[in-house]
Design a protein around this motif. Structure first.
Motif, mmCIF file in Angstrom:
data_model
loop_
_atom_site.group_PDB
_atom_site.id
_atom_site.type_symbol
_atom_site.label_atom_id
_atom_site.label_comp_id
_atom_site.label_asym_id
_atom_site.label_seq_id
_atom_site.Cartn_x
_atom_site.Cartn_y
_atom_site.Cartn_z
ATOM 1 N N LEU A 175 43.335 0.018 -95.291
ATOM 2 C CA LEU A 175 43.062 -1.166 -94.482
ATOM 3 C C LEU A 175 42.781 -2.386 -95.364
ATOM 4 O O LEU A 175 43.216 -3.502 -95.053
ATOM 5 N N LEU A 176 42.066 -2.171 -96.464
ATOM 6 C CA LEU A 176 41.854 -3.268 -97.416
ATOM 7 C C LEU A 176 43.175 -3.728 -98.018
ATOM 8 O O LEU A 176 43.392 -4.917 -98.232
ATOM 9 N N GLY A 177 44.052 -2.777 -98.291
ATOM 10 C CA GLY A 177 45.357 -3.120 -98.851
ATOM 11 C C GLY A 177 46.204 -3.936 -97.896
ATOM 12 O O GLY A 177 47.046 -4.723 -98.314
ATOM 13 N N ALA A 178 45.973 -3.758 -96.596
ATOM 14 C CA ALA A 178 46.717 -4.554 -95.612
ATOM 15 C C ALA A 178 46.192 -5.980 -95.537
ATOM 16 O O ALA A 178 46.936 -6.896 -95.196
ATOM 17 N N LEU A 179 44.921 -6.169 -95.843
ATOM 18 C CA LEU A 179 44.313 -7.500 -95.701
ATOM 19 C C LEU A 179 44.280 -8.309 -96.994
ATOM 20 O O LEU A 179 44.352 -9.521 -96.968
ATOM 21 N N ALA A 180 44.144 -7.624 -98.111
ATOM 22 C CA ALA A 180 43.979 -8.319 -99.391
ATOM 23 C C ALA A 180 45.313 -8.439 -100.118
ATOM 24 O O ALA A 180 46.242 -7.669 -99.866
ATOM 25 N N LEU A 234 38.054 -10.246 -100.981
ATOM 26 C CA LEU A 234 37.676 -10.410 -99.577
ATOM 27 C C LEU A 234 36.174 -10.596 -99.399
ATOM 28 O O LEU A 234 35.686 -10.596 -98.276
ATOM 29 N N ASN A 235 35.463 -10.701 -100.515
ATOM 30 C CA ASN A 235 33.992 -10.844 -100.502
ATOM 31 C C ASN A 235 33.312 -9.677 -99.793
ATOM 32 O O ASN A 235 32.347 -9.864 -99.060
ATOM 33 N N LEU A 236 33.809 -8.474 -100.024
ATOM 34 C CA LEU A 236 33.208 -7.274 -99.449
ATOM 35 C C LEU A 236 32.506 -6.426 -100.492
ATOM 36 O O LEU A 236 31.828 -5.463 -100.148
ATOM 37 N N ALA A 237 32.654 -6.785 -101.756
ATOM 38 C CA ALA A 237 32.026 -6.017 -102.819
ATOM 39 C C ALA A 237 30.536 -6.344 -102.863
ATOM 40 O O ALA A 237 30.136 -7.483 -102.645
ATOM 41 N N PRO A 238 29.699 -5.333 -103.124
ATOM 42 C CA PRO A 238 28.261 -5.613 -103.235
ATOM 43 C C PRO A 238 27.986 -6.469 -104.465
ATOM 44 O O PRO A 238 28.570 -6.254 -105.528
ATOM 45 N N THR A 239 27.127 -7.443 -104.306
ATOM 46 C CA THR A 239 26.790 -8.303 -105.430
ATOM 47 C C THR A 239 25.778 -7.614 -106.319
ATOM 48 O O THR A 239 24.914 -6.862 -105.858
#
Length: 105
Positions: A16-21, A95-100
């Protein structure tokens, strides 16, 4: 313990990430290869039905579908050989989904 759970991402989420990013990650490419394998099996079955029916026009149509599918697969392989695969973590960061990891607290 929560960081360990967040860093482990399932292959479904990776697809799903591969479809969006931007870019293609390895789980997305594996899913595409599996879809092309199933398409090849369906086209092989259709080709065998076309041979048993004896209609030449049906053979031409199924043969054309096989040419289209195989050339698409070859072009996708060539494109990914030129660009390479993108890690899932990079896609999550885009996509700014990685934890900071701010340790300035």
């Amino acid at each position: 313990m929560e960081k360990k759970q967040r860093s482990e991402i399932s292959s479904t989420e990776a697809v799903l990430l591969g479809a969006l990013a931007p870019g293609v990650n390895a789980p997305t490419w594996n899913t595409l290869k599996f879809a092309f394998l199933l398409l090849g099996l369906c086209l092989t079955f259709m080709l065998s039905l076309a041979f048993t029916s004896g209609q030449s026009m049906l053979l031409v149509h199924v043969g054309f579908l096989i040419v289209i599918a195989s050339s698409l697969f070859i072009l996708l392989n060539w494109f990914l050989a030129q660009t390479g695969l993108v890690p899932v973590e990079t896609q999550m960061q885009e996509l700014n989904l990685a934890p900071t990891s701010d340790k300035s607290n």
